[in-house]
Design an enzyme around this catalytic site. Structure first.
Site, PDB file in Angstrom:
ATOM      1  N   ASP A 320       0.475 -11.998   2.848  1.00 37.27           N
ATOM      2  CA  ASP A 320       0.620 -10.558   3.044  1.00 37.27           C
ATOM      3  C   ASP A 320       1.873 -10.022   2.352  1.00 37.27           C
ATOM      4  O   ASP A 320       2.909 -10.694   2.294  1.00 37.27           O
ATOM      5  CB  ASP A 320       0.710 -10.277   4.551  1.00 37.27           C
ATOM      6  CG  ASP A 320       0.868  -8.805   4.857  1.00 37.27           C
ATOM      7  OD1 ASP A 320      -0.057  -8.032   4.544  1.00 37.27           O
ATOM      8  OD2 ASP A 320       1.916  -8.418   5.409  1.00 37.27           O
ATOM      9  N   GLU A 373      -1.667 -10.734  -1.645  1.00 39.87           N
ATOM     10  CA  GLU A 373      -1.815  -9.282  -1.560  1.00 39.87           C
ATOM     11  C   GLU A 373      -0.611  -8.701  -2.298  1.00 39.87           C
ATOM     12  O   GLU A 373       0.479  -8.575  -1.742  1.00 39.87           O
ATOM     13  CB  GLU A 373      -1.836  -8.800  -0.107  1.00 39.87           C
ATOM     14  CG  GLU A 373      -2.169  -7.312  -0.010  1.00 39.87           C
ATOM     15  CD  GLU A 373      -1.296  -6.535   0.967  1.00 39.87           C
ATOM     16  OE1 GLU A 373      -1.529  -5.328   1.119  1.00 39.87           O
ATOM     17  OE2 GLU A 373      -0.375  -7.114   1.556  1.00 39.87           O
TER      18      GLU A 373
END
Length: 638
Positions: A320, A373
Site C-alpha cells: 500500500d 500501489e
C-alpha cells in the site's frame, strides 16, 4: 491471581548470529526469536519473551499471569549492546495476555506497550498482546506445489478484492461479522463460481480502529481477532487454496498509528519512526513513518512480509501507498520536507528498503508476487533490481483507472471529444507489469458506486457497467474488482454493513453477475487475453481513431497463435454492417456480447458468429461486417 515462576536468565532463543543479522537488517525470520515463544528449560515449561528496546532502563513483562505487576517479571538486557531484553517465565499458558512495561533512560518515561512481534492480540478496544502458538495442519499441499504456475506474469489473474468485515454479515444476530471459519466456505464457493482466480484481502493485520479498514496497523504479525484466532485465519486461507483460489494480502509498511500501546515512541525515543517530523510524520493520515534508514526497522518490516508468506501460505502482497514512501515531499507543502543529500525529493532510504524487500521475497518465495500501489510515474517499479528497478512483480495502473472512470462517467454524447482517455493507456501499457484496479478507493467518500458513476437511465447504467468491466478484461494487464461491483451494487461501500446481496434477486443485477461470471470464464479460457499482458506484441489496434462514433477495435494475440478480436461501442447507437479488418479468413465465433438478452441487453448481435470476406480493411487481408451493439462490446475468437 496466582503468579507464575520468576524470570529465568541465561536461557535464550537468540544466538549471537541472530543478533548480528538483526543489526545488519538481514534476519528475515527474526519473528521466530522475538516476541513470545513456548520453551522448555529443564523440567519447566513456559514462555520466552524477547523485545528490542535499546533506550530502556528497564523492561518487565506484565500480564494476567502476574496481576499486571510491573516488578514481578523483569527481563534482562543482553550483554552485547544490541538493546534486546529477554527472559524465560515458567508456567505461562497459551492465550495469556501481556504487555511490556518499559522505563526509559529518557527522563524515566514510563509506558506499557504491546508486543511488536505478537502473533495474537486482544480484540479492540482492549490493547494487550496474547501468547499464541501458530501450529496448524495445512491441507493445501496440492496448491502450494502448483501455485507457481498460477502466479506467473503469463497466467490469468482476476482478483476479487474483499473487506472481511463487510462482505457478508449476520443481520439476525445484531449485524455481526462473519468469522474467518464462517466466511471460508461461503467466500470460496462464491469466488470459485464467479471465476475469479485470486482473493485480495484488505489489511487483516490487527488494527485498533475498525474504520481505518485495516490501514492503521498495530499488530503487524497478527490477523485481527475481530473474526477469530490465527488458526481460524489459516483455515480461511487453506480453504481457499483447496478450492484453487490464490490469496493476496494488502500490506502496509508505509506508516503506523499513534496509539500509545503501539510502536510510537516505543522505548521513550523515536525508535521505529523518524525523530524529525519532516520525515517521520505523515500529515495526510496523521500517522507515523517508519525509519527506513535503520537496519533493525528494515528487518522488522522485511521479516513481517516473510512471516505472512511462510506462516500463512500467502500467495502475494499488495504493498500500500508506495508513492508516499518514495517521495520526501509526499502530501507536504514547501518547507515541510527536507531534501535528500543530493537536493532531490526522493527518499533514498525507502528506495533501498523496497529493493531489499523484493529481493528477500523473490529470493525465498519465487512462486509469489509483490504488487505496488504506486500512483506516480516513477520508472521501473516492476522491473528487477539488478536492472535498476524497484523489484516489484506488478504495479497498479492508476492512470488507466482514473482516465477510464472519468470517460465512462461522461454522457455518451460528449465522449467523442474525450476519445484519447480510452486510447492513451496503450501508449504506456507495456512500460510496467500493470494491474488494472477498480478498487475500494473508487466507491467511497462520495465517489458513488461503479454503477452510479454511469450516466443515463437504469438500463444505460447497467449497459455502461457491463461495457466497463468487459473493457477492463480485454485490455492488457491483470484485473482487480472490488466486491459488489460484480453485481452492480447501487450504494457506495459501507464498512459498517454487508453488501446489498438482496439486489442479486433483481433482474439487471443478476444479469450483471452472470456477465462477470461469463467474462471470467472466457478470459481464463483465452491465452490471448493473459499470456502476453506485458508484451506489446500481444496487442494490436485495428482502429483507435474512430472518435466520431466512439468505437474502438483491437486484437489480442497469444504466444501460441490464438487471436481474439474486441470491438467496443461507447454510445447508445447500434452500428450495423460495421467493417473491421481481421488477420485471418474463415469463421469468427462471437464469444461474448455484453448486449445479449441473458445479460440484460437489447439483443443486438451477430447470431453466434460471422464469416470473413476476402476484402482488405485496416491493413489486413480479410474483414468482418458485424453488428456492434449499443453501449456494448462484442468479442470474437478465430
Amino acid at each position: 491471581m496466582a503468579q507464575a515462576g520468576a524470570v529465568m536468565y541465561g536461557s535464550s532463543l537468540i544466538t549471537d548470529f541472530d543478533v548480528h543479522l538483526f543489526r545488519e537488517g538481514n534476519n528475515i525470520r527474526i519473528f521466530d526469536k522475538f516476541g513470545s515463544h513456548r520453551m522448555r528449560v529443564g523440567e519447566l515449561d513456559g514462555i520466552y519473551f524477547a523485545v528490542w528496546a535499546p533506550n530502556a532502563k528497564s523492561v518487565s513483562v506484565i500480564g494476567d499471569f502476574n496481576g499486571w505487576n510491573t516488578s514481578a517479571h523483569p527481563l534482562g538486557v543482553r550483554w552485547d549492546s544490541s538493546g534486546i531484553w529477554e527472559g524465560f517465565i515458567p508456567g505461562v499458558e497459551t492465550g495469556a495476555r501481556y504487555k511490556y512495561h518499559i522505563v526509559s533512560h529518557n527522563n524515566n518515561y514510563t509506558v506499557d506497550k504491546g508486543d511488536p512481534y505478537a502473533f495474537c492480540w486482544e480484540t479492540s478496544p482492549r490493547t494487550a498482546s496474547r501468547v499464541w502458538d501458530l501450529s496448524y495442519r495445512w491441507d493445501d499441499a496440492g496448491w502450494m506445489k502448483t501455485r507457481g504456475g498460477r502466479n506467473t506474469l503469463r497466467s490469468p489473474t482476476s482478483v476479487y478484492e474483499v473487506h472481511l468485515g463487510s462482505w457478508r454479515r449476520v443481520p439476525e444476530e445484531n449485524n455481526r461479522y462473519l468469522t474467518y471459519r464462517e466466511m471460508a466456505p461461503q467466500l470460496a464457493a462464491y469466488v470459485k463460481h464467479m471465476g475469479f482466480t485470486h482473493v485480495e484481502f484488505m489489511p487483516v493485520m490487527e488494527h485498533p480502529f475498525y474504520g481505518s479498514w485495516g490501514y492503521q496497523i498495530i499488530g503487524f504479525f497478527a490477523p485481527t481477532s475481530r473474526y477469530g484466532t490465527p488458526q481460524d485465519f489459516m483455515y480461511l486461507v487453506d480453504y481457499l487454496h483447496q478450492n484453487g483460489i490464490g490469496v493476496i494480502l494488502d500490506w502496509v509498511p508505509s506508516h503506523f498509528p499513534s496509539d500509545e500501546h503501539g510502536l510510537i515512541y516505543f522505548d521513550g525515543t523515536h525508535l521505529y519512526e523518524h525523530a524529525d517530523p519532516k520525515k517521520g510524520f505523515q500529515p495526510e493520515w496523521k500517522s507515523f513513518i517508519f525509519n527506513y534508514g535503520r537496519n533493525e526497522i528494515r528487518n522488522f518490516l522485511i521479516s513481517n512480509a516473510v512471516f505472512w508468506l511462510e506462516k500463512y501460505h500467502i500467495d502475494g502482497l499488495r504493498i500500500d501507498a508506495v508513492a508516499s514512501m518514495l517521495y520526501l515531499d509526499y502530501s507536504r507543502k514547501p518547507g515541510e520536507w527536507t531534501p535528500n543529500q543530493y537536493g532531490g525529493n526522493e527518499n533514498i532510504e525507502a528506495i533501498s528498503f523496497l529493493k531489499q524487500l523484493n529481493h528477500a521475497i523473490y529470493g525465498n518465495f519465487p512462486d509469489t508476487q509483490t504488487i505496488a500501489e504506486e500512483s506516480t510515474a516513477w520508472p521501473m517499479v516492476s522491473r528487477p533490481t539488478h536492472l535498476g528497478g524497484l523489484g516489484f512483480g506488478m504495479k497498479w495502473n492508476m492512470g488507466w483507472m482514473h482516465d477510464t472512470l472519468e470517460y465512462f462517467s461522461r454522457d455518451p454524447i460528449f465522449r467523442k471529444y474525450h476519445h484519447n482517455q480510452l486510447t492513451f493507456s496503450i501508449w504506456y501499457a507495456f512500460f510496467e507489469n500493470f494491474v488494472l484496479p477498480l478498487s475500494h478507493d473508487e466507491v467511497v467518500y462520495g465517489k458513488g458506486s461503479l454503477l452510479n458513476k454511469m450516466p443515463g437511465s437504469e438500463w444505460d447504467k447497467f449497459a455502461n457497467l457491463r461495457l466497463l468491466l468487459g473493457y477492463m478484461y480485454m485490455h492488457p494487464g491483470k484485473k482487480l474488482l472490488f466486491m459488489g461491483g460484480e453485481f452492480g451494487q447501487w450504494n457506495e461501500w459501507d464498512h459498517e454493513k454487508s453488501l446489498d446481496w438482496h439486489l442479486t434477486h433483481n433482474h439487471l443485477n443478476n444479469c450483471m453477475q452472470r456477465w462477470v461470471h461469463d467474462v471470467n470464464a472466457v478470459y481464463k479460457d483465452s491465452p490471448a487475453l493473459f499470456e502476453r499482458d506485458f508484451e506489446s506484441g500481444g496487442f494490436r489496434w485495428i482502429d483507435c481513431n474512430n472518435w466520431e462514433e466512439s468505437i474502438t477495435s483491437f486484437i489480442r494475440n497469444s504466444a501460441s497463435g490464438e487471436t481474439v478480436l474486441v470491438v467496443c461501442n461507447f454510445t447508445p447507437v447500434p452500428r450495423y454492417q460495421y467493417v473491421v479488418g481481421v488477420p485471418e479468413g474463415g469463421y469468427w465465433k462471437e464469444a461474448l456480447n455484453s448486449d445479449a438478452l441473458d445479460y440484460g441487453g437489447s439483443g443486438h448481435g451477430n447470431f453466434g458468429g460471422v464469416e470473413s470476406a476476402p476484402v482488405s480493411s485496416y491493413g489486413m487481408a480479410h474483414s468482418l461486417s458485424i453488428t456492434v451493439p449499443p453501449l456494448g462490446m462484442v468479442v470474437f475468437k478465430k
